[in-house]
Design a protein around this motif. Structure first.
Motif, mmCIF file in Angstrom:
data_model
loop_
_atom_site.group_PDB
_atom_site.id
_atom_site.type_symbol
_atom_site.label_atom_id
_atom_site.label_comp_id
_atom_site.label_asym_id
_atom_site.label_seq_id
_atom_site.Cartn_x
_atom_site.Cartn_y
_atom_site.Cartn_z
ATOM 1 N N LEU A 1 0.909 -1.179 -0.023
ATOM 2 C CA LEU A 1 0.109 0.129 0.036
ATOM 3 C C LEU A 1 1.040 1.225 0.025
ATOM 4 N N GLN A 2 1.888 1.059 0.707
ATOM 5 C CA GLN A 2 2.823 2.440 0.648
ATOM 6 C C GLN A 2 3.667 2.453 -0.580
ATOM 7 N N SER A 3 3.657 1.407 -1.342
ATOM 8 C CA SER A 3 4.414 1.583 -2.411
ATOM 9 C C SER A 3 3.189 1.849 -3.645
ATOM 10 N N GLY A 4 2.205 1.889 -3.489
ATOM 11 C CA GLY A 4 0.998 2.498 -4.450
ATOM 12 C C GLY A 4 0.274 1.299 -4.903
ATOM 13 N N THR A 5 0.378 0.131 -4.087
ATOM 14 C CA THR A 5 -0.576 -1.152 -4.701
ATOM 15 C C THR A 5 -1.520 -1.424 -3.497
ATOM 16 N N ASP A 6 -2.781 -1.268 -3.708
ATOM 17 C CA ASP A 6 -3.856 -1.574 -2.762
ATOM 18 C C ASP A 6 -4.437 -2.897 -2.944
ATOM 19 N N LEU A 7 -4.436 -3.853 -2.384
ATOM 20 C CA LEU A 7 -4.675 -5.163 -2.655
ATOM 21 C C LEU A 7 -6.209 -5.288 -2.319
ATOM 22 N N SER A 8 -6.641 -4.648 -1.425
ATOM 23 C CA SER A 8 -8.064 -4.491 -1.042
ATOM 24 C C SER A 8 -8.967 -4.234 -2.279
ATOM 25 N N LYS A 9 -8.698 -3.705 -3.310
ATOM 26 C CA LYS A 9 -9.377 -3.461 -4.667
ATOM 27 C C LYS A 9 -9.763 -4.680 -5.279
ATOM 28 N N ILE A 10 -8.871 -5.673 -5.149
ATOM 29 C CA ILE A 10 -9.319 -7.144 -5.471
ATOM 30 C C ILE A 10 -10.728 -7.573 -5.032
ATOM 31 N N VAL A 11 -10.973 -7.468 -3.698
ATOM 32 C CA VAL A 11 -12.259 -7.541 -3.055
ATOM 33 C C VAL A 11 -13.308 -6.858 -3.804
ATOM 34 N N THR A 12 -13.008 -5.536 -3.770
ATOM 35 C CA THR A 12 -13.915 -4.509 -4.295
ATOM 36 C C THR A 12 -14.402 -4.791 -5.449
ATOM 37 N N LYS A 13 -13.465 -5.222 -6.596
ATOM 38 C CA LYS A 13 -13.828 -5.496 -7.736
ATOM 39 C C LYS A 13 -14.626 -6.739 -8.095
ATOM 40 N N CYS A 14 -14.390 -7.830 -7.009
ATOM 41 C CA CYS A 14 -14.906 -9.085 -7.037
ATOM 42 C C CYS A 14 -16.405 -9.004 -6.827
ATOM 43 N N ILE A 15 -16.595 -8.110 -5.430
ATOM 44 C CA ILE A 15 -18.014 -7.516 -5.056
ATOM 45 C C ILE A 15 -18.847 -7.228 -6.113
ATOM 46 N N ASP A 16 -18.088 -6.042 -6.827
ATOM 47 C CA ASP A 16 -18.907 -5.496 -7.856
ATOM 48 C C ASP A 16 -19.350 -6.207 -8.943
ATOM 49 N N PHE A 17 -18.201 -7.148 -9.296
ATOM 50 C CA PHE A 17 -18.601 -8.129 -10.504
ATOM 51 C C PHE A 17 -19.772 -9.075 -10.181
ATOM 52 N N PHE A 18 -19.773 -9.628 -8.794
ATOM 53 C CA PHE A 18 -20.707 -10.467 -8.609
ATOM 54 C C PHE A 18 -22.129 -9.826 -8.388
ATOM 55 N N THR A 19 -22.007 -8.610 -7.878
ATOM 56 C CA THR A 19 -23.397 -7.830 -7.759
ATOM 57 C C THR A 19 -23.767 -7.583 -8.929
ATOM 58 N N ASN A 20 -23.072 -7.020 -10.096
ATOM 59 C CA ASN A 20 -23.636 -7.005 -11.421
ATOM 60 C C ASN A 20 -24.326 -8.117 -12.133
#
Length: 287
Positions: free
Chosen positions: A202-221
């Motif tokens: 995260l300090q280097s600019g990579t937020d792994l939590s976005k993986i979960v957010t994208k998966c949730i958005d995908f299944f929600t759609n």
């Protein structure tokens, strides 16, 4: 407003950390009549819920790398996990968002579970794993990695630095490896390691939590696809529409202002400081 309404309101306004605690407690209560063996005095969860150290079972029931983290082996197991989660989540959310908290919680649970499966498979041990310990340790260690010198006031001890508290906790887990609950301690260190990696990325600019957010958005759609609405030409009176819109804005501003004042009061004096009328208003606004 009764106790049930208070619980519902705190669930709505308490944030994701409170909701995860509610989920864990609710699942534990539901599990008692379903899976608790009263004669033996322990839980007997089915293979499709707990995490088995047999890789074949994990491949057959892949969701168990998440579901195991919401199951517990007893009251004290649940109590200590939720107590540490409540403590560490308050520190974590001081610096990070709720989406990052939820993403870290799920990803660390998966990582800790897979590490347990790998280690026990290599050791030739076939045992199940339940508990949120790995995810809880990830939240605590992630916060410690980000702010190790934060001072924490402990009852009967006084002020200590956060890294001291976390270090002692990990040391106790390390000393118990091989003596009891080896699988749980492997999950502890798996979650702790993932918490460090998460903060460093995260300090280097990579937020792994976005993986979960994208998966949730995908299944929600997938579950709720957006429907295209047909175009309809409607003739309206501009003056009347403007008047109605203004009145709605005024009403919304007044309600929002009252909600903001109540939330400020909660942040300063706590939820119990609210009057009955304020609790009822906030509960209705939550609906």
């Amino acid at each position: 407003m009764n106790i049930l309404d208070d619980i519902k309101l705190q669930y709505k306004i308490g944030g994701i950390s409170n909701r995860i605690i509610y989920w864990n407690v609710a699942i534990f209560l539901i599990s008692i009549p379903l899976f608790y063996q009263f004669k033996l005095g322990n839980f007997d969860y089915p293979d499709w819920l707990w995490l088995s150290s047999n890789p074949k079972n994990v491949l057959y029931f892949p969701w168990t790398v998440v579901s195991y983290a919401f199951l517990h082996g007893g009251f004290w197991h649940l109590f200590f996990n939720m107590m540490v989660l409540n403590f560490s989540s308050r520190l974590f959310l001081t610096y990070f968002t709720e989406k990052q908290f939820f993403g870290l919680y799920l990803l660390s649970a998966i990582f800790a579970g897979l590490l347990f499966v790998l280690c026990f498979f290599l050791m030739g041990i076939n045992l199940p794993l339940v508990g949120a310990s790995g995810a809880v340790m990830a939240i605590l260690v992630a916060t410690t990695t980000y702010q190790p010198l934060m001072e924490i006031r402990l009852l009967l001890i006084g002020n200590v630095k956060l890294w001291h508290l976390t270090g002692v906790t990990l040391l106790l887990f390390l000393l118990q490896i091989g003596l009891a609950n080896t699988g749980g301690h492997i999950a502890h260190f798996g979650g702790a390691f993932f918490g460090i990696v998460y903060i460093k990325l995260l300090q280097s600019g990579t937020d792994l939590s976005k993986i979960v957010t994208k998966c949730i958005d995908f299944f929600t759609n997938l579950v709720r696809p957006t429907k295209a609405t047909s175009f309809k030409k409607v003739h309206v009176n501009p003056k009347k529409t403007a008047l109605k819109r203004d009145s709605k804005v005024i009403m919304k501003d007044k309600s929002q202002q009252q909600i903001d004042e109540i939330l400020d009061k909660i942040s300063q004096s706590g939820y119990d400081s609210l009057t009955t009328q304020e609790k009822e208003f906030l509960f209705k606004a939550g609906k």
